[in-house]
Write an enzyme that holds these catalytic residues in place. Structure first.
Site, PDB file in Angstrom:
ATOM      1  N   HIS A  67      31.117  58.762  28.581  1.00  0.00           N
ATOM      2  CA  HIS A  67      32.073  58.167  27.644  1.00  0.00           C
ATOM      3  C   HIS A  67      31.393  57.920  26.304  1.00  0.00           C
ATOM      4  O   HIS A  67      30.231  57.519  26.252  1.00  0.00           O
ATOM      5  CB  HIS A  67      32.734  56.912  28.211  1.00  0.00           C
ATOM      6  CG  HIS A  67      31.876  55.704  28.365  1.00  0.00           C
ATOM      7  ND1 HIS A  67      31.698  54.783  27.353  1.00  0.00           N
ATOM      8  CD2 HIS A  67      31.167  55.221  29.416  1.00  0.00           C
ATOM      9  CE1 HIS A  67      30.925  53.795  27.790  1.00  0.00           C
ATOM     10  NE2 HIS A  67      30.579  54.032  29.038  1.00  0.00           N
ATOM     11  N   ASP A 179      24.939  52.414  26.151  1.00  0.00           N
ATOM     12  CA  ASP A 179      26.135  52.507  27.002  1.00  0.00           C
ATOM     13  C   ASP A 179      27.301  52.928  26.133  1.00  0.00           C
ATOM     14  O   ASP A 179      27.927  52.096  25.516  1.00  0.00           O
ATOM     15  CB  ASP A 179      26.363  51.149  27.665  1.00  0.00           C
ATOM     16  CG  ASP A 179      27.596  51.123  28.543  1.00  0.00           C
ATOM     17  OD1 ASP A 179      28.192  52.184  28.767  1.00  0.00           O
ATOM     18  OD2 ASP A 179      27.972  50.023  28.998  1.00  0.00           O
ATOM     19  N   GLU A 211      36.328  54.079  27.816  1.00  0.00           N
ATOM     20  CA  GLU A 211      35.849  53.625  29.127  1.00  0.00           C
ATOM     21  C   GLU A 211      35.733  52.118  29.181  1.00  0.00           C
ATOM     22  O   GLU A 211      36.034  51.478  30.183  1.00  0.00           O
ATOM     23  CB  GLU A 211      34.479  54.265  29.430  1.00  0.00           C
ATOM     24  CG  GLU A 211      33.959  54.024  30.834  1.00  0.00           C
ATOM     25  CD  GLU A 211      33.129  52.752  30.992  1.00  0.00           C
ATOM     26  OE1 GLU A 211      32.789  52.415  32.133  1.00  0.00           O
ATOM     27  OE2 GLU A 211      32.817  52.071  29.970  1.00  0.00           O
ATOM     28  N   GLU A 212      35.295  51.535  28.070  1.00  0.00           N
ATOM     29  CA  GLU A 212      34.999  50.100  28.045  1.00  0.00           C
ATOM     30  C   GLU A 212      36.249  49.236  28.185  1.00  0.00           C
ATOM     31  O   GLU A 212      36.163  48.040  28.402  1.00  0.00           O
ATOM     32  CB  GLU A 212      34.237  49.732  26.762  1.00  0.00           C
ATOM     33  CG  GLU A 212      32.862  50.417  26.618  1.00  0.00           C
ATOM     34  CD  GLU A 212      31.834  49.900  27.615  1.00  0.00           C
ATOM     35  OE1 GLU A 212      32.131  48.966  28.365  1.00  0.00           O
ATOM     36  OE2 GLU A 212      30.718  50.463  27.628  1.00  0.00           O
ATOM     37  N   HIS A 321      25.018  45.815  27.216  1.00  0.00           N
ATOM     38  CA  HIS A 321      26.070  45.139  26.439  1.00  0.00           C
ATOM     39  C   HIS A 321      25.509  44.060  25.511  1.00  0.00           C
ATOM     40  O   HIS A 321      26.245  43.172  25.078  1.00  0.00           O
ATOM     41  CB  HIS A 321      27.193  44.578  27.321  1.00  0.00           C
ATOM     42  CG  HIS A 321      28.167  45.640  27.760  1.00  0.00           C
ATOM     43  ND1 HIS A 321      29.472  45.375  28.113  1.00  0.00           N
ATOM     44  CD2 HIS A 321      28.031  46.975  27.888  1.00  0.00           C
ATOM     45  CE1 HIS A 321      30.082  46.500  28.443  1.00  0.00           C
ATOM     46  NE2 HIS A 321      29.225  47.492  28.326  1.00  0.00           N
TER      47      HIS A 321
HETATM   48 ZN   LIG Z   1      29.360  52.787  30.110  1.00  0.00          ZN
END
Ligand SMILES: [Zn+2]
Length: 355
Positions: A67, A179, A211-212, A321
């Protein structure tokens, strides 16, 4: 990692891509895969599919995906004094945000700002222990009225924390939104590496969005693509820091090699193919037991239509994150080699049916 690869990673990490605003990163993916793709197609959500040439027309359809969105913020409200209130996009930890320098990605270019906070001297004791909610945080861009701010910033503009990729000691690097833009990097490079040889399968490099916000891009992307096999690249939480417990997280070390997830969300034969390929290629891997559906795109892709043989390759990452995630470039390089080598071995769909 060679200089060219580092520059691509740096460019991907520097490019803002909060969920719903991924087009700048998708343009990089498009640029990188345009030359080798048979076809490049974007869907109505912004997912990008790069179809690679296949030597066997009846080979299985393989989706290699990551993603391209990152967590971030969105402009919600501008007050009479020109201060900007914002909402988190995805799982942002509110107590990491005050005091950060940010960029609002406005129509006429990025606007720098800071997230304001009451100085510690002025806080009451009870407030020192409290996480300040997003509704009490605001951005100061240096304007003094609503109308002045509105000439620069619009409601709904995306915003990101302004930090760049930086090298730590050895192979370790830190950056914002590994990420999953490190996954975007790995997808691009693995596709480029895999197609240097004629492939026995039909490979699609797929850069998915949102995606998040709950795996929102991968669902329509996999429905539209109808893959037989899917390889998903994601971060994996490292447990080699002072506060992460390997009994809970599993034993995952940064620098220990890519992580192969094992459990109900992963096709057993595809897992074995990855593990055996890693052994044959001399690539160290770590195995992570995942007892339930993972909170990754691998979940919705596996369940798409009649089901997809899905595997999850994770790159060990610390401080996920936060705006200072940490990973090893050696792990990322190894993930690229492992994915390309595995794709070259995917010849038939039937071998992945658990019997
Ligand atoms: Zn991810």
């Amino acid at each position: 990692m060679n200089d060219q690869d580092y520059q691509l990673l740096e460019e991907l990490i520097a490019t803002p891509s909060p969920s719903g605003y991924e087009q700048p990163v998708q343009r990089i993916v498009r640029r990188e895969l345009a030359e080798i793709a048979e076809q490049l197609q974007s869907d109505l959500l912004g997912n990008l599919v790069a179809a690679m040439p296949a030597s066997a027309s009846d080979g299985p359809r393989v989706m290699l995906t990551a993603h391209c969105d990152e967590i971030g913020f969105l402009v919600k409200y501008i007050d009479d004094n020109g201060f900007i209130f914002f909402a988190p996009v995805g799982g942002v930890d509110p107590h990491l945000v005050p005091g950060q320098r940010v960029r609002i990605h406005a129509a006429n270019g990025p606007i720098p700002g800071v997230v304001g906070k009451k100085p510690i001297h002025l806080l009451e004791t009870k407030d020192k222990e409290r996480v300040i909610p997003f509704t009490e945080q605001f951005v100061d861009i240096g304007c003094s009225s609503r109308s002045e701010t509105e000439t620069l910033v619009a409601i709904g503009d995306p915003m990101t924390i302004n930090v760049a990729l930086e090298r730590l000691q050895g192979e370790l690097v830190t950056g914002r939104g590994f990420d999953d833009r490190m996954g975007t990097f790995a997808m691009i490079r693995a596709v480029q590496l895999a197609v240097r040889q004629a492939l026995p399968c039909k490979l699609y490099g797929v850069s998915v969005v949102q995606e998040e916000l709950g795996l929102r891009g991968a669902q329509p992307a996999s429905f539209g693509l109808v893959p037989d096999v899917a390889l998903v690249i994601e971060i994996g939480h490292a447990s080699d820091t002072p506060t992460n417990d390997p009994k809970v997280v599993g034993e995952v070390k940064v620098g220990g090699g890519p992580v192969l997830s094992r459990g109900p969300n992963v096709n057993p034969a595809l897992f074995e193919l990855l593990r055996q390929t890693a052994a044959a290629e001399g690539i160290p891997v770590q195995v992570l037991g995942e007892q339930r559906a993972t909170s990754t795109d691998a979940n919705v892709i596996q369940l798409s239509r009649q089901g997809v043989a899905t595997a999850l390759v994770r790159v060990p990452t610390r401080y996920v994150h936060t705006s200072s995630e940490v990973l090893s470039l050696a792990d990322l390089d190894a993930a690229v080699r492992l994915l390309a080598a595995t794709i070259r071995k995917i010849k038939d769909r039937e071998s992945f049916i658990p019997l």
